[in-house]
Design an enzyme around this catalytic site. Sequence first.
Site, PDB file in Angstrom:
ATOM      1  N   ARG A  69       0.806  -1.224   0.000  1.00 41.55           N
ATOM      2  CA  ARG A  69       0.000   0.000   0.000  1.00 41.55           C
ATOM      3  C   ARG A  69       0.834   1.265   0.000  1.00 41.55           C
ATOM      4  NH1 ARG A  69      -3.470  -2.144   4.716  1.00 41.55           N
ATOM      5  NH2 ARG A  69      -2.523  -4.190   4.455  1.00 41.55           N
TER       6      ARG A  69
ATOM      7  N   GLU B  33       1.157  -7.855  13.009  1.00 47.03           N
ATOM      8  CA  GLU B  33      -0.026  -8.149  13.831  1.00 47.03           C
ATOM      9  C   GLU B  33      -0.595  -9.532  13.488  1.00 47.03           C
ATOM     10  OE1 GLU B  33      -2.442  -4.614  13.113  1.00 47.03           O
ATOM     11  OE2 GLU B  33      -3.608  -5.076  14.896  1.00 47.03           O
TER      12      GLU B  33
END
Length: 191
Positions: A72, A109
């Site tokens: 991204r 994460e």
Amino acid sequence: MFASENGLKGDPRLEAISQAIRVVPHFPKQGIMFQDITTLLLDHKAFKHTVDIFVDRYRDMNINVVAGIEARGFMFGPPIALGIGAKFVPLRKPRKLPGEVISEKYVLEYGTDCLELHVGAVQPGERVIVIDDLVATGGTLKAAIRLLERVEAEVVECACVIGVPDVKGQCRFIGKPLYVLVEPREVDECF
Ligand SMILES: O=P(O)(O)OC[C@H]1O[C@H](OP(=O)(O)OP(=O)(O)O)[C@H](O)[C@@H]1O
Ligand SMILES: Nc1ncnc2[nH]cnc12
């Protein structure tokens, strides 16, 4: 630091950017409130505000390189690089770059990953900003910084569209200045 605390307090562009981000609960796994920037890219005004804010911040800081993190960071990095007159360097996931690379592993994460940099793309002493869409644990940015420092670049700042509120303790996270536009959204009323 957050842009709202650094010259852009009350700037309506920040709210427009925040509102354009879609929240997808429990993606890619239970418990993650996924911040989806593809809806920001659909909103050309909010996308332009995002690029403009970063270009205004970095245009007079003698930046040679905008390093974008896959995937991204590739959406925001190139227009910022063009806007400030710097080169764009992709930091890619493993086995995507065809030339000689150096690599750094990191913990996410939701898993582990690795970033790679083409040897020779960044020269010693070049001033770099690192761009990504989001900082959560800071593990990805830390890997990017380690890669760039291994080739003796000067990482001036990391810049993200979205940052968890804890990033105010930015040095504890990544050891470099961090500039963030908006906090993650909790719920999604718009989409
Ligand atoms: O601060 P951190 O905890 O390190 O997390 C942030 C990173 O996680 C996301 O990318 P992801 O690894 O999901 O890869 P993708 O952009 O290729 O989907 C995001 O785009 C950041 O790069
Ligand atoms: N909550 C989240 N939304 C989007 N990308 C992420 N990367 C790490 N955490 C994320």
